[in-house]
Design a protein around this motif. Structure first.
Motif, PDB file in Angstrom:
ATOM      1  N   HIS A  95     -16.272 125.938  -8.465  1.00 52.58           N
ATOM      2  CA  HIS A  95     -14.827 125.661  -8.536  1.00 52.58           C
ATOM      3  C   HIS A  95     -14.495 124.281  -7.984  1.00 52.58           C
ATOM      4  O   HIS A  95     -13.906 123.464  -8.654  1.00 52.58           O
ATOM      5  CB  HIS A  95     -14.047 126.744  -7.781  1.00 52.58           C
ATOM      6  N   GLN A  96     -14.858 124.034  -6.748  1.00 55.89           N
ATOM      7  CA  GLN A  96     -14.551 122.734  -6.145  1.00 55.89           C
ATOM      8  C   GLN A  96     -15.612 122.424  -5.107  1.00 55.89           C
ATOM      9  O   GLN A  96     -16.241 123.329  -4.576  1.00 55.89           O
ATOM     10  CB  GLN A  96     -13.164 122.756  -5.521  1.00 55.89           C
ATOM     11  N   ASP A  97     -15.752 121.154  -4.806  1.00 58.25           N
ATOM     12  CA  ASP A  97     -16.852 120.692  -3.990  1.00 58.25           C
ATOM     13  C   ASP A  97     -16.891 121.342  -2.596  1.00 58.25           C
ATOM     14  O   ASP A  97     -16.142 120.962  -1.712  1.00 58.25           O
ATOM     15  CB  ASP A  97     -16.732 119.168  -3.847  1.00 58.25           C
ATOM     16  N   ALA A 117     -23.910 127.208   1.304  1.00 55.57           N
ATOM     17  CA  ALA A 117     -24.714 127.498   2.495  1.00 55.57           C
ATOM     18  C   ALA A 117     -23.822 127.619   3.731  1.00 55.57           C
ATOM     19  O   ALA A 117     -24.203 128.242   4.716  1.00 55.57           O
ATOM     20  CB  ALA A 117     -25.767 126.408   2.704  1.00 55.57           C
ATOM     21  N   ASP A 118     -22.620 127.028   3.662  1.00 53.51           N
ATOM     22  CA  ASP A 118     -21.645 127.153   4.752  1.00 53.51           C
ATOM     23  C   ASP A 118     -20.793 128.419   4.601  1.00 53.51           C
ATOM     24  O   ASP A 118     -19.902 128.660   5.411  1.00 53.51           O
ATOM     25  CB  ASP A 118     -20.692 125.945   4.762  1.00 53.51           C
ATOM     26  N   GLY A 119     -21.021 129.165   3.537  1.00 53.80           N
ATOM     27  CA  GLY A 119     -20.146 130.305   3.232  1.00 53.80           C
ATOM     28  C   GLY A 119     -20.459 131.540   4.055  1.00 53.80           C
ATOM     29  O   GLY A 119     -21.352 131.558   4.901  1.00 53.80           O
ATOM     30  N   TRP A 120     -19.714 132.583   3.761  1.00 54.35           N
ATOM     31  CA  TRP A 120     -19.825 133.848   4.481  1.00 54.35           C
ATOM     32  C   TRP A 120     -20.730 134.775   3.682  1.00 54.35           C
ATOM     33  O   TRP A 120     -20.438 135.085   2.525  1.00 54.35           O
ATOM     34  CB  TRP A 120     -18.440 134.459   4.647  1.00 54.35           C
ATOM     35  N   GLU A 144     -19.412 134.105   0.079  1.00 54.73           N
ATOM     36  CA  GLU A 144     -18.035 133.683  -0.158  1.00 54.73           C
ATOM     37  C   GLU A 144     -17.908 132.202   0.152  1.00 54.73           C
ATOM     38  O   GLU A 144     -18.294 131.750   1.232  1.00 54.73           O
ATOM     39  CB  GLU A 144     -17.083 134.489   0.738  1.00 54.73           C
ATOM     40  N   PRO A 156     -16.702 128.765   1.439  1.00 58.95           N
ATOM     41  CA  PRO A 156     -15.930 128.519   2.659  1.00 58.95           C
ATOM     42  C   PRO A 156     -14.576 127.857   2.405  1.00 58.95           C
ATOM     43  O   PRO A 156     -13.745 127.817   3.292  1.00 58.95           O
ATOM     44  CB  PRO A 156     -16.832 127.575   3.460  1.00 58.95           C
ATOM     45  N   LEU A 157     -14.359 127.337   1.209  1.00 53.47           N
ATOM     46  CA  LEU A 157     -13.094 126.632   0.974  1.00 53.47           C
ATOM     47  C   LEU A 157     -12.046 127.555   0.352  1.00 53.47           C
ATOM     48  O   LEU A 157     -10.946 127.689   0.869  1.00 53.47           O
ATOM     49  CB  LEU A 157     -13.353 125.416   0.079  1.00 53.47           C
ATOM     50  N   HIS A 158     -12.373 128.196  -0.747  1.00 53.43           N
ATOM     51  CA  HIS A 158     -11.352 128.950  -1.492  1.00 53.43           C
ATOM     52  C   HIS A 158     -11.693 130.412  -1.714  1.00 53.43           C
ATOM     53  O   HIS A 158     -11.062 131.082  -2.529  1.00 53.43           O
ATOM     54  CB  HIS A 158     -11.102 128.287  -2.843  1.00 53.43           C
ATOM     55  N   PRO A 210     -10.914 131.732  -7.609  1.00 50.49           N
ATOM     56  CA  PRO A 210     -10.728 130.614  -8.535  1.00 50.49           C
ATOM     57  C   PRO A 210     -11.988 130.216  -9.322  1.00 50.49           C
ATOM     58  O   PRO A 210     -11.857 129.588 -10.346  1.00 50.49           O
ATOM     59  CB  PRO A 210     -10.303 129.464  -7.624  1.00 50.49           C
TER      60      PRO A 210
END
Lengths: 385, 105
Positions: B44-46, B50-53, B60, B62-64, B79
């Motif tokens: 979706h977007q930059d 690896a930083d996600g949940w 998931e 980490p941004l959206h 999104p």
């Protein structure tokens, strides 16, 4: 409900239309949008799109084709008539519908008297971004009025494009209301890091120039030369068209926590909705992207007769000068803030906001992983009234 | 094959971003003990996944908050609309290796 009309073809409107289909609505679904463009994503307009790095900001997907939406783009809704269940449209048509989703968003505020002056811009729509982009050339003298998130992002992008940038802010510390003075100063420091001048504590008096902007005059008499001006001083909800409809209008269209208005089968979502927030114990008009994505699930369920409150904590992010800022929760006057990881000087840290023992907010700068973890602690409505 | 790290260096629940390839990949070690390798950048977007949940076999963004199934790369909903690519993971002598290729598998 046989016909549902979604008024507003942006993220909130499109997301509600999708949610209605996903939740089983198989009637006629009309989407009315005043812009000629298909739905697009707004966050890149001040960042990747403005910088010319990405033009792919459309929100529609191939899957949407199967959802059978009846599009009315380039068409404005003029009024809502609940008694005979109809919308009056700018193309002369009267649209009869059983359910209405109000998703008309908000529009950028202008400095009084500056509308129509060449070189003066606001940034809210795709057309705004295209106009502004054509003027952000290397060496251009840009003055940004307002050091909020939009102003800061435009300053950052313009700097990347080689413009000479000055930011003017009325308050003494930018973003102090949202983040508090301490963290507002850290964010403000990003401008100085990148050679952008920040002038605080002074309002703009007027914009000078004959056929085109020449300079920005401040209340203290200083004149800041400008080839281009971007006004980033907030937005006003688009709800005037609903006057006389019987809807309660305050700072936006008033709804309960499930997006229901005072009229049956009329819901409101996104930037235009002043919704009761279970999380905040307060009515709140959220202009953030995540709200425009999440509220529609609730609004669609309400319209289909299964209301359930929307529970999420507010969340927003901003990308400036290559730094990712993320905030969730809500800070109030008197809350304390504490950096628990990293270092503000390094522009990489995680800070928590506390009200007594209660965690009420999380701020991350270039710490997406930690931020994700801490944000989860806010995921329940725990704030005391 | 790309050598990532030793299994012992990637505890369950953790992820590592491998930036030596372009686009970068992310290798996840789930709480259930499985290893998965996928494209690191959200479609979706930059943002770095690896930083996600990580929860089960799902990450998931980490941004959206787009969720991706690490087994298939498919997003669960908006999104994000496009899948991320997945890559076979092999463990030999306690070392995690990924069969990276330009072609999706």
């Amino acid at each position: 409900m046989r016909t549902a009309a979604v008024v507003g073809a942006s993220l909130a409107g499109l997301s509600t239309a999708r949610a209605l289909r996903q939740q089983g609505f198989d009637g006629r679904l009309v989407i009315v949008g005043d812009e000629p463009h298909r739905p697009y994503d707004r966050p890149p307009l001040s960042k990747e799109f403005l910088a010319g790095k990405s033009s792919d900001i459309g929100l529609r997907t191939p899957d949407d084709e199967a959802l059978d939406f009846d599009w009315r783009l380039g068409t404005r809704a003029l009024s809502l008539h609940p008694r005979d269940r109809s919308l009056q449209l700018s193309n002369g048509q009267t649209l009869r519908c059983d359910g209405v989703v109000i998703a008309t968003g908000a529009r950028a505020r202008w400095l009084p008297g500056t509308e129509g002056v060449n070189g003066v811009h606001v940034l809210r729509t795709l057309d705004d971004a295209i106009r502004l982009r054509s003027e952000l050339v290397p060496g251009a003298q840009l003055v940004v009025v307002g050091a909020g998130f939009i102003g800061a992002e435009v300053a950052s992008t313009a700097r990347y494009l080689g413009a000479d940038v000055t930011v003017i802010e009325t308050e003494s510390v930018p973003l102090a209301r949202q983040l508090g003075s301490e963290m507002g100063l850290v964010c403000a420091g990003l401008h100085a890091d990148h050679g952008v001048r920040l002038i605080t504590d002074v309002p703009v008096k007027r914009i000078l120039g004959a056929s085109r902007v020449r300079c920005v005059e401040l209340a203290d008499g200083r004149q800041i030369p400008a080839d281009v001006v971007v006004v980033g001083i907030g937005a006003t909800p688009n709800f005037e068209w609903l006057a006389g409809s019987g809807l309660q209008l305050a700072d936006g269209v008033v709804t309960d926590a499930a997006c229901a208005t005072g009229l049956p089968e009329v819901v409101a979502v996104g930037d235009v909705a002043a919704s009761y927030s279970v999380y905040l114990h307060d009515r709140h008009r959220a202009e953030h992207w995540t709200n425009a994505l999440e509220q529609p699930l609730t609004a669609a369920a309400t319209l289909l007769g299964e209301p359930r409150p929307h529970l999420s904590a507010p969340y927003f992010w901003s990308d400036q000068y290559g730094v990712r800022i993320q905030f969730a929760g809500r800070r109030r006057e008197g809350d304390t803030v504490r950096v628990i990881e990293g270092n503000t000087d390094q522009r990489s840290f995680l800070a928590v906001y506390e009200r007594g023992d209660l965690l009420v907010g999380v701020l991350g700068m270039n710490q997406p992983k930690l931020f994700s973890r801490w944000r989860r602690q806010l995921a329940r409505p725990v704030l005391a009234p | 094959m790309i050598e990532v790290c030793r299994v012992a260096e990637l505890p369950p629940g953790e992820a590592v971003r491998v930036a030596t390839v372009d686009p970068p990949i992310a290798v996840f070690h789930t709480e259930g003990g499985e290893l998965y390798a996928v494209d690191d950048t959200c479609t979706h977007q930059d943002a770095s996944l690896a930083d996600g949940w990580l929860e089960g076999c799902t990450v998931e963004c980490p941004l959206h908050a787009s969720c991706f199934d690490l087994r298939t790369g498919q997003p669960s909903g908006p999104p994000a609309t496009k899948p991320i690519r997945t890559y076979p993971v092999i463990v030999e002598d306690g070392v995690i290796r990924v069969a990276y290729s330009e072609v999706a598998c």
